[in-house]
Design an enzyme around this catalytic site. Structure first.
Site, short mmCIF file in Angstrom:
data_model
loop_
_atom_site.label_atom_id
_atom_site.label_comp_id
_atom_site.label_asym_id
_atom_site.label_seq_id
_atom_site.Cartn_x
_atom_site.Cartn_y
_atom_site.Cartn_z
N LYS A 59 0.84 -1.02 0.18
CA LYS A 59 0.24 -0.01 0.06
C LYS A 59 0.98 1.16 0.09
O LYS A 59 0.86 2.14 -0.72
CB LYS A 59 -0.63 -0.36 1.01
CG LYS A 59 -2.10 -1.20 1.16
CD LYS A 59 -2.83 -1.66 2.14
CE LYS A 59 -3.50 -2.29 2.05
NZ LYS A 59 -4.29 -2.92 3.65
N GLN A 103 -5.27 -1.42 9.65
CA GLN A 103 -4.94 -3.33 8.75
C GLN A 103 -5.43 -4.11 9.96
O GLN A 103 -5.23 -4.28 11.68
CB GLN A 103 -3.36 -3.71 8.73
CG GLN A 103 -2.95 -4.50 8.32
CD GLN A 103 -3.59 -4.48 6.29
OE1 GLN A 103 -3.77 -3.37 5.84
NE2 GLN A 103 -4.82 -5.51 5.60
N ASP A 126 -11.38 2.42 4.70
CA ASP A 126 -11.61 1.72 3.76
C ASP A 126 -13.31 1.00 4.55
O ASP A 126 -13.35 0.00 4.54
CB ASP A 126 -11.09 0.54 5.38
CG ASP A 126 -10.18 -0.42 4.61
OD1 ASP A 126 -10.70 -0.96 3.51
OD2 ASP A 126 -9.66 -1.17 5.54
#
Ligand code: NAP
Length: 289
Positions: A59, A103, A126
């Site tokens: 990322k 994450q 997200d």
């Protein structure tokens, strides 16, 4: 006489992702030329899961390639929920941060829902906060989860008709199955959501114009589950004998499906790219006040 085999397009998700990343890079270059700072994504990793660490590096590399800033907070597995929530609070208030990604999975002892609830919805690139999930349900503007957005972008860029299409989504998680079902429904597809208790899954899939498999069961979707001309999107990733495998028997469905995404260079690169896209959208929304 049986119908001639269909020439299946095996979607190159990396090529699609690169197209989209070039568009994002141009938008960012425009901001830099106008004298503004670049957008910034902050990723938070708790613990030492090697797969998570490698996703995060990917990322960050993707950010750098399009001129986006990124930073990583790597916390030990012993981090308490309170310490993580304090960090999120600091990042929420930092006006130099546009997007925050925590994450997953998180170590045992940290409640992922509490973490999602703590994120500023404007920086929740997200699409995990209850606010953004609720906005999706209501059809209101907000950040959507990246993998479902990637699936929709693959369908759109391959000109798969959605209006009135029968779509079958296998998997009902909050991060993939449910949001992708809602996005398909908002695009006027008729959606059937399947899961581990669905009866005659193969028969349900055989009706579908679009199959999205987000399960994590190796090669669950077989050739005889696919209607000729259907679009098959493979989100799943699992390991068999140390090798990554998808939810779809890709070779098997070739010759039947109109398009299929491979488990490598399929949905994965699009997921990362939609994260970048959400971060740039968050940055531009801040500029617009
Ligand atoms: P998850 O939370 O474990 O959900 C899996 C879903 O599959 C559940 O709804 C489960 O049903 C259903 N399921 C399990 N076995 C089944 C079966 N035999 N038949 C039908 N349905 C079954 O997983 P997730 O987070 O949604 O992720 C799904 C897969 O996508 C995983 O392999 C993950 O690694 C992968 N993934 C890939 C990307 C990417 O960028 N490529 C991104 C995210 C996730 P129940 O609800 O009944 O338990």
């Amino acid at each position: 006489m049986s119908a001639p085999p269909i020439e299946t397009v095996v979607v190159d998700g990396l090529a699609l992702a690169n197209e989209l990343r070039a568009e994002l890079a141009k938008r960012i270059a425009g901001h830099i030329e106008a004298g503004r700072r670049p957008p910034k994504l902050v990723v938070v990793l708790v613990g030492d899961d090697p797969a998570s660490a490698s996703y995060i590096k990917g990322k960050q590399r993707a950010c750098a390639r399009i001129g986006m800033d990124s930073a990583e907070h790597h916390l030990p597995a012993s981090t308490s929920q309170k310490q993580l929530l304090d960090l999120i609070d600091t990042l929420n208030r930092d006006t130099g941060v546009d997007g925050i990604l925590v994450q997953l999975p998180l170590p045992k002892g940290i409640n992922a829902n509490a973490v999602a609830e703590a994120l500023d919805p404007a920086k929740d690139v997200d699409g995990l906060t209850p606010m953004n999930q609720g906005r999706l349900l209501l059809g209101e503007a907000g950040h959507r989860a990246c993998t479902p957005l990637g699936v929709m972008e693959i369908l759109r860029r391959n000109e798969i008709p959605l209006e009135g299409a029968l779509a079958v989504v296998i998997g009902r998680s909050a991060i993939v199955g449910k949001p992708v079902s809602l996005l398909l429904q908002q695009a006027n597809a008729t959606v059937t959501m399947c899961h581990s208790r669905t009866r005659d899954l193969a028969g349900v899939c055989r009706q579908a114009d679009i199959i999205v498999a987000a399960v994590g069961v190796p090669r669950l979707v077989q050739r005889d589950w696919v209607k000729p001309g259907a679009a098959v999107i493979d989100v799943g990733v699992s390991q068999v004998d140390g090798k990554l495998v998808g939810d779809v028997d890709t070779d098997g469905v070739c010759g039947v499906a109109r398009i299929v995404t491979p488990h490598r260079r399929g949905v994965g690169p699009m997921t990362i790219t939609l994260l970048l896209c959400n971060t740039l959208d968050a940055y531009e929304a801040r500029l617009a006040g």
